[in-house]
Design a protein around this motif. Structure first.
Motif, PDB file in Angstrom:
ATOM      1  N   UNK A 199     -18.635  75.870   0.637  1.00 47.44           N
ATOM      2  CA  UNK A 199     -18.110  74.534   0.367  1.00 47.44           C
ATOM      3  C   UNK A 199     -18.678  73.469   1.301  1.00 47.44           C
ATOM      4  N   UNK A 200     -19.348  73.884   2.383  1.00 45.83           N
ATOM      5  CA  UNK A 200     -19.921  72.934   3.331  1.00 45.83           C
ATOM      6  C   UNK A 200     -21.359  72.551   2.985  1.00 45.83           C
ATOM      7  N   UNK A 201     -21.905  73.140   1.928  1.00 46.25           N
ATOM      8  CA  UNK A 201     -23.248  72.802   1.469  1.00 46.25           C
ATOM      9  C   UNK A 201     -23.168  71.939   0.220  1.00 46.25           C
ATOM     10  N   UNK A 202     -24.147  71.039   0.053  1.00 46.69           N
ATOM     11  CA  UNK A 202     -24.207  70.361  -1.239  1.00 46.69           C
ATOM     12  C   UNK A 202     -24.800  71.331  -2.254  1.00 46.69           C
ATOM     13  N   UNK A 203     -24.672  71.064  -3.554  1.00 47.48           N
ATOM     14  CA  UNK A 203     -25.116  72.039  -4.553  1.00 47.48           C
ATOM     15  C   UNK A 203     -26.567  72.458  -4.421  1.00 47.48           C
ATOM     16  N   UNK A 204     -27.451  71.534  -4.009  1.00 43.89           N
ATOM     17  CA  UNK A 204     -28.845  71.917  -3.849  1.00 43.89           C
ATOM     18  C   UNK A 204     -29.008  72.941  -2.735  1.00 43.89           C
ATOM     19  N   UNK A 205     -28.240  72.758  -1.651  1.00 46.73           N
ATOM     20  CA  UNK A 205     -28.271  73.731  -0.566  1.00 46.73           C
ATOM     21  C   UNK A 205     -27.699  75.067  -0.999  1.00 46.73           C
ATOM     22  N   UNK A 233     -15.122  68.602   6.102  1.00 45.13           N
ATOM     23  CA  UNK A 233     -16.549  68.672   5.866  1.00 45.13           C
ATOM     24  C   UNK A 233     -16.929  69.346   4.567  1.00 45.13           C
ATOM     25  N   UNK A 234     -15.972  69.456   3.644  1.00 41.81           N
ATOM     26  CA  UNK A 234     -16.280  70.062   2.355  1.00 41.81           C
ATOM     27  C   UNK A 234     -17.136  69.115   1.515  1.00 41.81           C
ATOM     28  N   UNK A 235     -18.116  69.688   0.811  1.00 40.06           N
ATOM     29  CA  UNK A 235     -18.991  68.895  -0.034  1.00 40.06           C
ATOM     30  C   UNK A 235     -18.841  69.220  -1.517  1.00 40.06           C
ATOM     31  N   UNK A 236     -18.324  70.420  -1.808  1.00 42.93           N
ATOM     32  CA  UNK A 236     -18.139  70.801  -3.209  1.00 42.93           C
ATOM     33  C   UNK A 236     -17.169  71.975  -3.244  1.00 42.93           C
ATOM     34  N   UNK A 237     -16.161  71.908  -4.131  1.00 42.68           N
ATOM     35  CA  UNK A 237     -15.207  72.993  -4.290  1.00 42.68           C
ATOM     36  C   UNK A 237     -15.417  73.666  -5.643  1.00 42.68           C
ATOM     37  N   UNK A 238     -15.172  74.973  -5.674  1.00 44.41           N
ATOM     38  CA  UNK A 238     -15.552  75.793  -6.820  1.00 44.41           C
ATOM     39  C   UNK A 238     -14.354  76.367  -7.564  1.00 44.41           C
ATOM     40  N   UNK A 239     -14.521  76.478  -8.879  1.00 46.48           N
ATOM     41  CA  UNK A 239     -13.583  77.213  -9.716  1.00 46.48           C
ATOM     42  C   UNK A 239     -14.154  78.610  -9.952  1.00 46.48           C
ATOM     43  N   UNK A 240     -13.302  79.505 -10.422  1.00 43.77           N
ATOM     44  CA  UNK A 240     -13.778  80.859 -10.723  1.00 43.77           C
ATOM     45  C   UNK A 240     -14.886  80.857 -11.786  1.00 43.77           C
ATOM     46  N   UNK A 241     -14.725  80.117 -12.908  1.00 48.89           N
ATOM     47  CA  UNK A 241     -15.810  80.137 -13.901  1.00 48.89           C
ATOM     48  C   UNK A 241     -17.141  79.625 -13.349  1.00 48.89           C
ATOM     49  N   UNK A 242     -17.088  78.616 -12.481  1.00 46.44           N
ATOM     50  CA  UNK A 242     -18.335  78.090 -11.943  1.00 46.44           C
ATOM     51  C   UNK A 242     -18.999  79.096 -11.008  1.00 46.44           C
ATOM     52  N   UNK A 243     -18.220  79.798 -10.191  1.00 51.00           N
ATOM     53  CA  UNK A 243     -18.791  80.821  -9.316  1.00 51.00           C
ATOM     54  C   UNK A 243     -19.442  81.939 -10.133  1.00 51.00           C
ATOM     55  N   UNK A 244     -18.765  82.379 -11.187  1.00 51.87           N
ATOM     56  CA  UNK A 244     -19.338  83.423 -12.046  1.00 51.87           C
ATOM     57  C   UNK A 244     -20.650  82.957 -12.662  1.00 51.87           C
ATOM     58  N   UNK A 245     -20.652  81.751 -13.204  1.00 56.80           N
ATOM     59  CA  UNK A 245     -21.836  81.206 -13.857  1.00 56.80           C
ATOM     60  C   UNK A 245     -22.964  81.000 -12.849  1.00 56.80           C
ATOM     61  N   UNK A 246     -22.617  80.534 -11.649  1.00 59.07           N
ATOM     62  CA  UNK A 246     -23.608  80.258 -10.621  1.00 59.07           C
ATOM     63  C   UNK A 246     -24.297  81.530 -10.154  1.00 59.07           C
ATOM     64  N   UNK A 247     -23.527  82.550  -9.796  1.00 52.58           N
ATOM     65  CA  UNK A 247     -24.109  83.790  -9.291  1.00 52.58           C
ATOM     66  C   UNK A 247     -24.938  84.495 -10.363  1.00 52.58           C
ATOM     67  N   UNK A 248     -24.430  84.528 -11.576  1.00 52.56           N
ATOM     68  CA  UNK A 248     -25.172  85.154 -12.660  1.00 52.56           C
ATOM     69  C   UNK A 248     -26.454  84.387 -12.965  1.00 52.56           C
ATOM     70  N   UNK A 249     -26.388  83.057 -12.921  1.00 58.03           N
ATOM     71  CA  UNK A 249     -27.543  82.238 -13.221  1.00 58.03           C
ATOM     72  C   UNK A 249     -28.656  82.359 -12.201  1.00 58.03           C
ATOM     73  N   UNK A 250     -28.286  82.611 -10.930  1.00 61.08           N
ATOM     74  CA  UNK A 250     -29.291  82.817  -9.892  1.00 61.08           C
ATOM     75  C   UNK A 250     -29.995  84.160 -10.082  1.00 61.08           C
ATOM     76  N   UNK A 251     -29.255  85.140 -10.632  1.00 56.42           N
ATOM     77  CA  UNK A 251     -29.851  86.449 -10.867  1.00 56.42           C
ATOM     78  C   UNK A 251     -29.045  87.620 -10.352  1.00 56.42           C
ATOM     79  N   UNK A 252     -27.877  87.342  -9.756  1.00 56.49           N
ATOM     80  CA  UNK A 252     -27.017  88.422  -9.300  1.00 56.49           C
ATOM     81  C   UNK A 252     -26.359  89.118 -10.497  1.00 56.49           C
TER      82      UNK A 252
END
Length: 210
Positions: A60-66, A123-142
């Motif tokens: 949560x302390x990184x922006x989405x690009x990070x 110092x939070x820059x972005x907070x996540x929901x469960x669906x977004x975490x699932x989509x994010x990790x899968x989309x990266x390749x995990x």
């Protein structure tokens, strides 16, 4: 302190001054006492064939690009079958616990400040929901994306790792999402939709000149 060989295969990311772990290689942007290596995790990593990567209250302390860079580097640094575990505040829990409809004006004013602190006060820059975490990790390749309760895991090295207290639930939503994922045995490519979606719906509104 002499580090064990196991520590070099287990990475504790963003440990800060208080969360360095024995038998883990502890990294942080700042060279706090207990940090084994100070480095910026949004730059190329010098690690390979890691067994485990752990990051508590870090994403949560990184922006989405990070975050996208961090996940790319984590995936590349893991050995096949290696696992990543993340703990990050739950946006669903924040919404459930920080604002009441309806409420009297003093309560609404107080809660308005509280919900803004949840986003910015630490110092939070972005907070996540469960669906977004699932989509994010899968989309990266995990693969093998799984959610766990506080301190619980099917992977012994991740059991009882969480140290940030005050874990709770509201209407079934945990105060933090704890998610694990694995590096698959096949080659992966990050989905271009990840950066496109973050850019379209978030990044361009904060950084219109970027």
């Amino acid at each position: 302190m002499v580090r064990s060989a196991a520590a070099l295969r287990r990475l504790n990311v963003g440990c800060g001054p208080h969360d360095a772990r024995d038998d883990w290689w502890n990294i942080d942007l700042q060279p706090f006492p207990g940090v084994d290596q100070a480095m910026d995790i949004t730059c190329p990593w010098p690690f390979e064939n890691l067994e485990r990567i752990y990051a508590e209250h870090f994403l949560e302390h990184l922006d989405p690009r990070g975050v996208l860079t961090f996940l790319d580097e984590a995936l590349a640094a893991l050995a096949v079958g290696g696992r990543l575990r993340l703990s990050t505040p739950s946006l669903e829990w924040v919404l459930k616990t920080h604002y009441t409809f309806p409420a009297d004006q003093p309560t609404q004013l107080k809660q308005t400040f509280e919900i803004n602190r949840a986003f910015h006060g630490w110092g939070h820059k972005f907070l996540y929901t469960r669906p977004l975490l699932e989509w994010l990790l899968s989309g990266v390749g995990f693969t093998d994306v799984e959610f766990f309760d506080y301190g619980q895991s099917d992977t012994p090295e991740f059991t009882d790792m969480e140290r940030h207290g005050d874990f709770s639930r509201a209407d079934g939503y945990p105060s933090v999402w704890i998610v694990e994922a694995a590096r698959p045995g096949h080659a992966t490519t990050r989905s271009p939709a990840l950066e496109e979606l973050f850019t379209e719906h978030f990044i361009q509104h904060l950084d219109p000149g970027g």
